[in-house]
Design an enzyme around this catalytic site. Structure first.
Site, PDB file in Angstrom:
ATOM      1  N   HIS A 174      33.518  46.371  38.921  1.00  0.00           N
ATOM      2  CA  HIS A 174      33.619  47.608  39.703  1.00  0.00           C
ATOM      3  C   HIS A 174      34.587  48.636  39.133  1.00  0.00           C
ATOM      4  O   HIS A 174      35.087  49.497  39.856  1.00  0.00           O
ATOM      5  CB  HIS A 174      33.987  47.284  41.146  1.00  0.00           C
ATOM      6  CG  HIS A 174      33.159  48.038  42.150  1.00  0.00           C
ATOM      7  ND1 HIS A 174      31.947  48.605  41.860  1.00  0.00           N
ATOM      8  CD2 HIS A 174      33.380  48.308  43.462  1.00  0.00           C
ATOM      9  CE1 HIS A 174      31.447  49.172  42.930  1.00  0.00           C
ATOM     10  NE2 HIS A 174      32.301  49.022  43.924  1.00  0.00           N
ATOM     11  N   CYS A 187      36.743  49.617  47.569  1.00  0.00           N
ATOM     12  CA  CYS A 187      36.739  48.539  46.587  1.00  0.00           C
ATOM     13  C   CYS A 187      37.212  48.922  45.193  1.00  0.00           C
ATOM     14  O   CYS A 187      38.145  48.306  44.663  1.00  0.00           O
ATOM     15  CB  CYS A 187      35.344  47.924  46.528  1.00  0.00           C
ATOM     16  SG  CYS A 187      34.015  49.146  46.645  1.00  0.00           S
TER      17      CYS A 187
END
EC number: 3.1.6.4
Length: 522
Positions: free
Chosen positions: A141, A78
């Protein structure tokens, strides 16, 4: 670039385009919506062959737009994939990798010290040059520390979290993941934003949907072009859905989450129609990496015919669902066989805004407008990196593997399997196998599942090898890796530290060398 100059260039591009974009006097460049899913697989949508056919809105989006069956993430995990999308650059260039272990995946759990470097130019920062308002909804993230906050990297608004919805934690040894509105922390997962792990119930997708709808309405009133990055995470384990969707899918809880996402995309596109801005709004739907088969079947999706899943550089780990939608601009019902990359969304968005690419660095993303508007295909390679290691490359329909492995024997014996039920002898290995002298080469058209490598002695193999070798040599000759951002973790960055965890130093992901009490979920 000044806003006036940017818009002037954009108008000129439209005039020169064979697609007939509209009048030269168009008041503003198109709005841009990037809908990024989390761990959603290539085979999760009806339009890609999912047999339950539970995604009518996304299927309609594809019917009204363009499908990309050969679209790739920039990494099988990710954080690096998201960094690549927003910078247009491979993770090896923008620093989203680790050198702590060969071919090791890495990301940004709470303990990681690093994040997106100040020297990287992110898409929302550049879009300001054309007058765009920008918002991120959902998962960032790209770093937890204050200097990595999305509002310091070009976004005007944020509602979401710096990480995924891991947890719950006890808030003594480890805090629950925070949720932010702009600069203010407004709560934490499992507290102010509850997720019931037993039932899978959570209202987060509805909250994220409303944030998106409100933002679009406000920008339309202000007559300002907008960039919305809708990065929701309902399909990342532990998967969740709101009460009206729980129990409605034939696929179980994961399918419930997909159905709610599909319904939300339908509402987003419906609002664009109601606001009468569809012909001035570009929408692209994709995922950050392949489905997490380690969590399947209850908590993970489908990668269709492709091998393995998230964390691997086989097709199932990096080939993604992808749909472009722009009524009146992109011809409806089309399929493009352009090799595409998540990094292309950076370059394409700047082209839509009439902005030039940064000239002081290598940009890996390709402008997809020629493919979308005129059906023009461009030859380009797809590089598959895992950590600091080039694992494979695809050129045309040929994919060459220089290294193969799934995960370690130690993890596999503990029940961690990135390729459940998909063992291919000599390919899905649990040791790192080097093939740099004689790569394993597959023809992805005939063999999308990467099960039948070409014979080393065949003319086809030798011809493919020559082309791949030249591309890799050119790539590596000019490659300047960025400073690795994912090498060091320290519990103190969260203002807490269990005994013995204060100075952990280097980290591995998966973190085999870190004491269990100091480890993170993955």
């Amino acid at each position: 670039m000044a806003p006036v100059a940017a818009v002037t260039r954009w108008r000129l591009l439209l005039v020169l385009s064979a697609a007939g974009f509209g009048a030269v006097g168009a008041p503003k460049p198109p709005n841009i919506l990037l809908l990024l899913m989390d761990d959603m697989g290539w085979g999760d949508l009806g339009v890609y062959g999912e047999p339950s056919r539970e995604t009518p809105n996304l299927d309609r989006m594809a019917a009204e737009g363009m499908l990309f069956p050969n679209f790739y993430s920039a990494n099988p995990l990710c954080s690096p994939s998201r960094a690549a999308l927003l910078t247009g650059r491979l993770p090896i260039r923008n620093g989203f990798y680790t050198t702590n272990g060969h071919a090791r995946n890495a990301y940004t759990p709470q303990e990681i010290v690093g994040g997106i470097p100040d020297g990287e130019h992110l898409l929302p920062e550049l879009l300001k040059g054309a007058g765009y308002a920008s918002k991120i909804v959902g998962k960032w993230h790209l770093g937890h520390r204050p200097q990595f906050h999305p509002l310091k990297h070009g976004f005007d608004e944020w509602f979401g979290s710096p990480n995924c919805h891991f947890g719950p934690y006890d808030n003594r040894a480890r805090p629950n993941i925070p949720v932010y509105r702009d600069w203010e922390m407004v709560g934490r997962y499992y507290e102010e934003f509850p997720i019931n792990l037993r039932t899978g119930e959570a209202n987060l997708t509805q909250v994220y949907l409303q944030e998106a709808l409100d933002f679009m309405k406000r920008q339309q009133v202000a007559q300002r072009p907008f960039f919305l990055y809708w990065a929701i995470d309902a399909t990342h384990a532990p998967v969740y859905a709101s009460r009206p969707f729980l129990g409605t899918s034939r696929r179980g809880r994961y399918g419930d989450a997909v159905r709610e996402i599909d319904d939300s995309v339908g509402k987003i596109l419906s609002l664009l129609r109601d606001l009468r801005i569809t012909e001035n709004t570009f929408v692209f739907f994709t995922s950050d990496n392949g489905a997490a088969l380690i969590s399947a079947p209850k908590q993970g999706g489908s990668n269709g015919p492709f091998l393995c899943g998230k964390q691997t550089t086989f097709e199932g780990g990096m080939r993604e669902p992808a749909i472009a939608w722009w009524p009146g601009r992109i011809p409806a019902g089309q399929v493009s066989h352009q090799l595409g990359s998540i990094m292309d969304l950076f370059t394409t968005s700047l082209a839509l805004a009439g902005l030039a690419l940064p000239s002081d660095r290598v940009i890996d993303g390709l402008d997809l407008l020629p493919a979308m508007l005129r059906g023009q295909l461009t030859d380009r390679p797809i590089f598959y990196y895992r950590g600091n290691t080039l694992m494979a490359v695809t050129l045309g329909q040929y994919k060459a593997h220089f290294w193969t492995w799934t995960n370690s024997w130690e993890e596999y014996r503990q029940g961690i399997d990135f390729c459940p039920g998909q063992n291919v002898s000599g390919v899905t290995t649990h040791t790192q196998e080097e093939h740099t002298k004689l790569p394993l080469i597959f023809h992805l058209g005939r063999d999308p599942g990467e099960r039948y490598p070409l014979s080393f002695a065949s003319t086809e193999y030798l011809d493919a090898l020559r082309g791949v070798t030249l591309v890799v040599q050119q790539h590596q000759k000019t490659l300047v890796p960025g400073q690795p951002q994912l090498n060091v973790c320290n519990q103190a960055v969260m203002n807490w530290a269990p005994p013995g965890c204060e100075k952990l130093g280097k980290c591995l992901t998966p973190p085999e060398s870190i004491p269990e009490k100091c480890s993170w979920p993955h």
